[in-house]
Design an enzyme around this catalytic site. Sequence first.
Site, PDB file in Angstrom:
ATOM      1  N   HIS A 196       5.324  55.558 -12.986  1.00 21.79           N
ATOM      2  CA  HIS A 196       6.497  54.820 -13.461  1.00 21.79           C
ATOM      3  C   HIS A 196       6.414  54.522 -14.954  1.00 21.79           C
ATOM      4  O   HIS A 196       7.410  54.243 -15.603  1.00 21.79           O
ATOM      5  CB  HIS A 196       6.635  53.487 -12.719  1.00 21.79           C
ATOM      6  CG  HIS A 196       6.528  53.614 -11.234  1.00 21.79           C
ATOM      7  ND1 HIS A 196       7.458  54.292 -10.488  1.00 21.79           N
ATOM      8  CD2 HIS A 196       5.598  53.180 -10.358  1.00 21.79           C
ATOM      9  CE1 HIS A 196       7.109  54.262  -9.206  1.00 21.79           C
ATOM     10  NE2 HIS A 196       5.984  53.591  -9.110  1.00 21.79           N
TER      11      HIS A 196
ATOM     12  N   TYR B  35      -3.785  30.603 -13.245  1.00 24.81           N
ATOM     13  CA  TYR B  35      -3.845  31.391 -12.005  1.00 24.81           C
ATOM     14  C   TYR B  35      -4.920  32.465 -12.127  1.00 24.81           C
ATOM     15  O   TYR B  35      -5.144  32.995 -13.215  1.00 24.81           O
ATOM     16  CB  TYR B  35      -2.473  32.019 -11.699  1.00 24.81           C
ATOM     17  CG  TYR B  35      -1.376  30.978 -11.706  1.00 24.81           C
ATOM     18  CD1 TYR B  35      -1.398  29.919 -10.793  1.00 24.81           C
ATOM     19  CD2 TYR B  35      -0.352  31.008 -12.668  1.00 24.81           C
ATOM     20  CE1 TYR B  35      -0.420  28.933 -10.836  1.00 24.81           C
ATOM     21  CE2 TYR B  35       0.627  30.032 -12.704  1.00 24.81           C
ATOM     22  CZ  TYR B  35       0.595  28.996 -11.795  1.00 24.81           C
ATOM     23  OH  TYR B  35       1.535  28.016 -11.828  1.00 24.81           O
TER      24      TYR B  35
END
Length: 306
Positions: free
Chosen positions: A86, A141
């Site tokens: 992609h 995170y």
Amino acid sequence: MIGGKLFFTFAVILLFQYAACDHWSYPDRNSTNVSFPLWGGLCDVGNRQSPIDLSISGALKGNFPDIDYRNYDKPLTSPSLVNNGHTVKLTKFDVEMTMTGGPLNDKFIVEELHLHWWSEHTIDKIRYPMEAHIVHRNTRYSNISEAAAHKDGIAVVGVLFHASNQPNVGIGKIVENIEFINSADDIDKAVTIEQKLNLRELFPRLSGGYLSYPGSLTTPSCAESVTWLVLLDTFPVTLDQVNKFKGVETYGGKKLSDNYRDLQRKNNRPVLVVHQDSSSAPAPINMSAMSLFGSIVVIYISKFLQ
Ligand SMILES: *[C@@H]1O[C@H](CO)[C@@H](O)[C@H](O)[C@H]1NC(C)=O
Ligand SMILES: *[C@@H]1O[C@H](CO)[C@@H](O)[C@H](O)[C@H]1NC(C)=O
Ligand SMILES: *[C@@H]1O[C@H](CO)[C@@H](O)[C@H](O)[C@H]1NC(C)=O
Ligand SMILES: *[C@@H]1O[C@H](CO)[C@@H](O)[C@H](O)[C@H]1NC(C)=O
Ligand SMILES: [Zn+2]
């Protein structure tokens, strides 16, 4: 036995989903009358999707402390270059590049850089020949998938490139390696870049202003977790360099002739324009280095693409 069967069914479903989500694609824009494919989930039903057209005159003025970019000019030792079917992306950075300040409340660390040929964002309706995305994870995170689940999890710096007769040094180093990854057989097989490379070679100046808005990843899952920072400065690339990317193959040996997502609905989201006064006296854009021919081509083609 029943447990085994259930597990088998479950595994088949998982495999199918994995394959299905890995084989999403961009439309064949060469054919007439093709509509943009549905990618599923938030990509189709979200309300803070990216990219969008960014109007500078329509943006609200934002006042924030300057963004502090750390280590973007440090040479990277053997980063990986991958064609994932992609895009072409750079990963495995041995230097910790971080960004704080601006509209960001936390420290963000660079995870990867990838490219879109034809820009995804347009500025005042102009589509540029290329856009780099420097994907950062909020250090609050622990990994990118966890970050994608939070609305403040990811910050992407978008950098637009304008057509010029002056080659881009950083993109040139990627182009020198593209022959090793451009075939469909090379998908997901990383190669190591041997040339010394630092991210600033792609975009020599980060300290200028930017446009910021709340948005999403522009590829599935289209997670709505991205604070976008699209730089106001654009940087040179030659059309020869961009054309090398148009030869990269996706699944089935098809050429990835472009890889930009259609513009998404803005849905009344505020776009902020932030002008930064950096103490490190910024170099003005050298207009004589930007070929007039290149600019006309960009403007003409981008009108054609609207
Ligand atoms: C284009 O596609 C739409 C929807 O699929 C269809 O209604 C329309 O007739 C098509 N137009 C042309 C020129 O083929
Ligand atoms: C990401 O972090 C979460 C929470 O710490 C953890 O449960 C998950 O397994 C991690 N995923 C990956 C791919 O490391
Ligand atoms: C689209 O058209 C261009 C120019 O005719 C060609 O070079 C390119 O290979 C085509 N792309 C695809 C995916 O067919
Ligand atoms: C501007 O670019 C031209 C052509 O590349 C170069 O000759 C000239 O020295 C540059 N000027 C400045 C001030 O950098
Ligand atoms: Zn991207």
